[in-house]
Write an enzyme that holds these catalytic residues in place. Sequence first.
Site, mmCIF file in Angstrom:
data_model
loop_
_atom_site.group_PDB
_atom_site.id
_atom_site.type_symbol
_atom_site.label_atom_id
_atom_site.label_comp_id
_atom_site.label_asym_id
_atom_site.label_seq_id
_atom_site.Cartn_x
_atom_site.Cartn_y
_atom_site.Cartn_z
ATOM 1 N N SER A 79 -5.124 8.946 9.694
ATOM 2 C CA SER A 79 -5.243 8.135 8.482
ATOM 3 C C SER A 79 -5.295 6.649 8.839
ATOM 4 O O SER A 79 -4.811 6.228 9.896
ATOM 5 C CB SER A 79 -4.038 8.409 7.584
ATOM 6 O OG SER A 79 -4.055 7.534 6.493
ATOM 7 N N ASP A 104 0.828 -1.215 0.000
ATOM 8 C CA ASP A 104 0.000 0.000 0.000
ATOM 9 C C ASP A 104 0.866 1.272 0.000
ATOM 10 O O ASP A 104 1.685 1.450 0.886
ATOM 11 C CB ASP A 104 -0.880 -0.082 1.266
ATOM 12 C CG ASP A 104 -1.649 1.176 1.595
ATOM 13 O OD1 ASP A 104 -1.737 2.070 0.726
ATOM 14 O OD2 ASP A 104 -2.205 1.250 2.712
ATOM 15 N N HIS A 125 -3.812 4.582 6.815
ATOM 16 C CA HIS A 125 -2.685 4.036 6.040
ATOM 17 C C HIS A 125 -1.364 4.405 6.694
ATOM 18 O O HIS A 125 -1.219 5.500 7.245
ATOM 19 C CB HIS A 125 -2.705 4.597 4.609
ATOM 20 C CG HIS A 125 -3.976 4.312 3.879
ATOM 21 N ND1 HIS A 125 -4.136 3.208 3.054
ATOM 22 C CD2 HIS A 125 -5.156 4.962 3.846
ATOM 23 C CE1 HIS A 125 -5.356 3.213 2.551
ATOM 24 N NE2 HIS A 125 -6.003 4.266 3.021
ATOM 25 N N HIS A 175 -1.657 0.711 -4.992
ATOM 26 C CA HIS A 175 -2.609 1.513 -4.231
ATOM 27 C C HIS A 175 -2.096 2.929 -4.052
ATOM 28 O O HIS A 175 -1.759 3.340 -2.955
ATOM 29 C CB HIS A 175 -2.855 0.868 -2.860
ATOM 30 C CG HIS A 175 -4.150 1.324 -2.229
ATOM 31 N ND1 HIS A 175 -4.314 2.590 -1.733
ATOM 32 C CD2 HIS A 175 -5.329 0.702 -2.024
ATOM 33 C CE1 HIS A 175 -5.535 2.718 -1.245
ATOM 34 N NE2 HIS A 175 -6.177 1.580 -1.420
#
Length: 558
Positions: A369, A196, A371, A393
């Site tokens: 976030s 990611d 992520h 991603h």
Amino acid sequence: MSKKNTDKLTIFALGGVGEIGKNMYVVQYANDIVVIDSGLKFPEEDMLGIDIVIPDISYLTENRDKVRGILITHGHEDHIGGLPYVLKQLNVPVYGTKLTLGLIETKLKEAGLLGETKRILINADSELKLGTMTATFFKTNHSIPDSVGVCLATPEGNVVHTGDFKFDHTPVNGQYADLQRMAEIGASGVLALLSDSTNAERPGFTPSEKSVGSELEEIFRKARQRVVVATFASNIHRIQQVIDAAVATRRKLTVIGRSMVNVVTIASELGYLHIPDGMLIEPEEINKLAADRVVILSTGSQGEPMSALTRMARSSHRKVDILPGDTVIIAATPIPGNERYVGRTVDELMRIGAHVIYGPGSVTGVHVSGHGSQEELKLMLNLMRPKYFIPIHGEYRMLRQHGQLAESVGIEKENIFILDNGDTVEIQDGAARKGHKVPAGNTLIDGLGVGDVGNIVLRDRKLLSQDGILVVVVTLSKQDGSIMSGPDIISRGFVYVRESEGLLDEANRIVTSTLNRLMGENVNEWASLKTNVKDALGRFLYEQTRRRPMILPIIMEV
């Protein structure tokens, strides 16, 4: 074909690289294809009238007998939103964790596909045999519970797909990322890692979701009136923290917005949200309670025009109005491209007199976030130690940045592949190279139509939206080709007819003389009549107005 040529490992993305959203990744070995995720993304500004965008799956439909299943890493729209459309064309088993399948089932029910779709429940300990490949899973942290990464054991070696992840050492739901399992996979050898890249440009670590809880509680305590919290419907950890803060400050909670109601219902039924009895109230009941005893949980953190928060800001919501002195918390960062909509909603809320808390999470403390930032991405790379690395991603700049992070932790530059949708990486006997391209692109969904709106229709919509349309209707005589009635000119979105009579009379004259000239030259094919009318009229209108409306001549014979 000799055996050596066919048995290679091919990895590619049909969506999710060079963009945020519509994630779909494919791993193929010989005659076995495994798909990871099946997402959607929202349309760009120039996609007029389009509702959503999903990947082009023509490669998968052409090879449908090889597709062994779709593995879903977690329940966000950009990973599951394409399923109702994809499964209509490709009826294969779908594998997901409990919450992920719960969210998918709602979608399939709406699409009338629940009965015919094989859904298989997995957890972090599952092992699936998918033709020549075996899938195992590992727990990750993300902004939705039940997120997993995937390890696919192939005859060439292990391919690991991280899913969306961060490393949250104090997760709200006590589901810790399984670092031990990740290290074991790394120790057993990883041929290729797909990881990611969303926050690859952000230095440091992403803060824990827990930090948001104490901030929310503090705001709830200080608020003298009602509190409205807008966040992503799928951010269940955030919703739980809103519930906890409401309990701690003795406020009742109401939920508005269709997607928010859906997710809260599913997540509480499956045990992922814990809402004390008597805590939830209907939107109609809020006016019966004191203003400082109410929390409203709403959709609309992206300023979407039809969302609950935007309608409340415009005082057009059927059940809830925002009053001067209410506190509105926008607990999300705008997705790139949505900043203007969010700004507009904030303006409207402030005009009403609401106290609005918005902006980057680092400033307000009400959003973090889901992520991982740079240090977490490096940690994942160091746990897995892959031979080959494919950042996924993220938009191109994020993929590039992630590639540089991989180099910084010792991965060879030539072993890092930055791909576009449809680019393949082929690995044979341990050696990887860029392979042939497979068809990949956007399938546009407009209403019930899937893929029936393409570039030409969009081009027409753009023309219509810029300069409008003129329809010219003429009736010709079958006997001698003379004009029996018309030309009648109908204008929409081009000029205001009442103020432009002179222009339209002149246009009428040009159509008449063009047709008479053609008849005199014995031209009576409809196609050339229409083309000539279009050209003559188009030239005249451009000279007069510097606009190029779409011109549609309609010729009838009697």
